[in-house]
Design a protein around this motif. Sequence first.
Motif, PDB file in Angstrom:
ATOM      1  N   ARG A 101      -0.640  22.772  33.553  1.00 21.60           N
ATOM      2  CA  ARG A 101      -1.128  23.367  32.037  1.00 21.60           C
ATOM      3  C   ARG A 101      -1.546  24.734  32.282  1.00 21.60           C
ATOM      4  N   GLY A 102      -1.174  25.692  31.300  1.00 19.84           N
ATOM      5  CA  GLY A 102      -2.020  27.148  31.362  1.00 19.84           C
ATOM      6  C   GLY A 102      -1.025  27.979  32.229  1.00 19.84           C
ATOM      7  N   VAL A 103       0.125  27.243  33.124  1.00 22.25           N
ATOM      8  CA  VAL A 103       0.832  28.263  33.695  1.00 22.25           C
ATOM      9  C   VAL A 103       2.339  27.896  33.775  1.00 22.25           C
ATOM     10  N   GLN A 104       3.250  28.807  34.348  1.00 21.20           N
ATOM     11  CA  GLN A 104       4.658  28.151  34.620  1.00 21.20           C
ATOM     12  C   GLN A 104       5.046  28.142  36.047  1.00 21.20           C
ATOM     13  N   SER A 134      15.209  17.459  35.963  1.00 25.10           N
ATOM     14  CA  SER A 134      15.650  17.254  34.421  1.00 25.10           C
ATOM     15  C   SER A 134      14.845  18.239  33.432  1.00 25.10           C
ATOM     16  N   GLN A 135      13.478  18.224  34.008  1.00 31.51           N
ATOM     17  CA  GLN A 135      12.530  19.095  33.050  1.00 31.51           C
ATOM     18  C   GLN A 135      11.895  20.052  33.938  1.00 31.51           C
ATOM     19  N   PRO A 136      12.616  21.264  33.892  1.00 34.72           N
ATOM     20  CA  PRO A 136      11.844  22.425  34.740  1.00 34.72           C
ATOM     21  C   PRO A 136      10.774  23.223  33.945  1.00 34.72           C
ATOM     22  N   CYS A 137      10.046  23.779  34.794  1.00 35.35           N
ATOM     23  CA  CYS A 137       9.018  24.431  34.144  1.00 35.35           C
ATOM     24  C   CYS A 137       8.983  25.792  34.454  1.00 35.35           C
ATOM     25  N   LEU A 158     -10.432  34.313  37.307  1.00 36.10           N
ATOM     26  CA  LEU A 158      -9.897  33.181  36.487  1.00 36.10           C
ATOM     27  C   LEU A 158      -8.291  33.773  36.199  1.00 36.10           C
ATOM     28  N   VAL A 159      -7.513  32.572  36.347  1.00 37.36           N
ATOM     29  CA  VAL A 159      -6.242  32.493  35.995  1.00 37.36           C
ATOM     30  C   VAL A 159      -5.985  31.661  34.966  1.00 37.36           C
ATOM     31  N   ALA A 160      -6.420  30.510  34.895  1.00 37.66           N
ATOM     32  CA  ALA A 160      -6.412  29.646  33.881  1.00 37.66           C
ATOM     33  C   ALA A 160      -7.366  28.592  33.765  1.00 37.66           C
ATOM     34  N   ASP A 161      -8.231  28.397  32.772  1.00 40.77           N
ATOM     35  CA  ASP A 161      -9.512  27.625  32.481  1.00 40.77           C
ATOM     36  C   ASP A 161      -8.982  26.074  32.457  1.00 40.77           C
ATOM     37  N   LEU A 162      -8.938  25.300  33.616  1.00 37.23           N
ATOM     38  CA  LEU A 162      -8.487  24.004  33.739  1.00 37.23           C
ATOM     39  C   LEU A 162      -9.760  23.326  33.929  1.00 37.23           C
ATOM     40  N   ALA A 163     -10.516  22.413  32.939  1.00 37.59           N
ATOM     41  CA  ALA A 163     -11.520  21.927  33.399  1.00 37.59           C
ATOM     42  C   ALA A 163     -11.415  20.772  34.342  1.00 37.59           C
ATOM     43  N   GLY A 164     -10.022  19.955  34.273  1.00 43.42           N
ATOM     44  CA  GLY A 164      -9.897  18.809  35.029  1.00 43.42           C
ATOM     45  C   GLY A 164      -9.664  18.922  36.538  1.00 43.42           C
ATOM     46  N   ASP A 183       1.952  34.957  33.961  1.00 43.47           N
ATOM     47  CA  ASP A 183       1.569  33.385  33.772  1.00 43.47           C
ATOM     48  C   ASP A 183       2.283  32.650  34.685  1.00 43.47           C
ATOM     49  N   ARG A 184       2.990  33.248  35.633  1.00 45.69           N
ATOM     50  CA  ARG A 184       3.963  32.226  36.403  1.00 45.69           C
ATOM     51  C   ARG A 184       3.825  32.235  37.908  1.00 45.69           C
ATOM     52  N   VAL A 185       3.647  31.066  38.277  1.00 47.52           N
ATOM     53  CA  VAL A 185       3.524  31.004  39.813  1.00 47.52           C
ATOM     54  C   VAL A 185       5.061  31.254  40.573  1.00 47.52           C
TER      55      VAL A 185
END
Length: 524
Positions: A483-486, A521-524, A279-285, A226-228
């Motif tokens: 959202r939905g991935v790292q 400061s806020q890694p993902c 589909l990798v992540a269902d992101l409606a937006g 789930d990581r790019v």
Amino acid sequence: MADYIIVGGGSAGCVIAARLVQAGAEVLVLEEGPARGHPLLDLPAGYMKFLNSERFLKYYPTVPQPQLDGRSMIIPQGRLLGGGSAINAMVYLRGQPEDYDTWAALTGDPGWGYAAMLPHFTAMEGNADLGGLFHGRDGPLKVSHLGHMNPVTAAFLDSCAALGIPLNEDFNGAAQAGAGRMQHTIDGRARQRSSAARAFLAPLRGNPLLRLVSGARVTRLVMRGDRVVGVDYTEGRQTRRAYAAREVVLTAGALATPHLMLRSGLGPQAQLHLAGIPLVADLAGVGQNLQDHCEVPVISALRRGLGYFGQDRGLAMLRHGLRYLLTRGGPVTSTGVEACAFLPMGDDPRPLIQLYCVPTVYLDRTVSGIDPTWGLTLTPCLARPRSRGQVSLNPGDPEGLPLVDPGFLRDPADFQAMRDGIAAARSILAMEPLAGMVTAGLMPRDTSAEAIDRHIRATVKTNYHPVGTCAMGQVTDAALRVRGVQGLRIADASAIPLIPAANTNAPTMALAARAALLILSQPC
């Protein structure tokens, strides 16, 4: 392998790349266009030679618009290092404080509010003319008033004053309403464009931590679980893969960023299924919430010799060019869009219409009907549109251009605001001293209510400010992490949840400046 891969070397990408390199990170920037534009683009007036050329612009056709009698239009995006900042009209505006306070409310993060965002604007700004609370003087992005103002522009400001519209010396200051000169991203000493590439990346030339690949079109995000972890891209005829040790940051713009997300399986499940993309992540937006400022021209004929008609060719062009070379003065130091008026409509004190003054006949390439002549174009632009559009995959050709639906004037309130903006433009044209310069109305000639509506539907166009298609608070969290991935972050105009009531280049760079801090400061 780099620490960070930045997809898109436009305004946002340049800001973020510079900040990360300065923090000691190794950065790879992948830019689809060339690394350098034409030398004329460095001149304030030079961009006008490329407005109708695809050399440094990528054209996105829109789907037919039912509310505009089925018209299709074109939305261009910058395609060179520096993105729009390297080819745009250089207007430097920020918008209204309420715009950013709405960002904070939509994300739940006060760091996106106006009070918190103002320091990001001032820190990057090197303003030659204005200072104080609202401006920086020492930043790398050079900002100044233009070096030349046409007499027709001066008459526009005087006519606004005669109508009771107050003079505003600083649209980025305490209040936005009023009429006045706009500031531009131009070095006030050299009288040259200050693009994001020049301001932020040029000082890092030769730094081994920064690697730039131009002519690189990113085709896919590379996943590991789930990581790019990287991207696939083409460079010339070669297909390549690059890996990021920390993050991939998308800064390709409000049309290209969602398109890449969708092609990589990040988006609405039903749309991806229709296009045959796993589909990798269902992101409606993803691709939704498209917003853009739209505008309609009000064109008048001027007395012979007034305005800028014919000044870009022949002996006049040579004379102006020589003056610029010798003195850094004259019409070459103008963008041709020197002033505007921010106008409230109705009882709301916040400006709803940005009325540009352009001392020539200015039409979109998809609109015709006026022969070249001495003229003036007043352009009401909808600063706070309610209408929304979308960017989606073409299911028959997912790798081709996306389907872009801008939704211009779909909301009846937007259509009425445009009617009101045209009425305001006509009122200003009727006031002296502008009235004494105008010889006839050219477009629209018929000023009946029905004809005005036809004119709006036939001529409305983009103001080149698409935003919102991967909005923070929807597609991303408040730190711009998808959202939905790292390992994936979005930090360009597509992340803007509500379009600012102003030209969007400066707001996009301010967003990117905060994004760089969040990345560190806020890694993902």
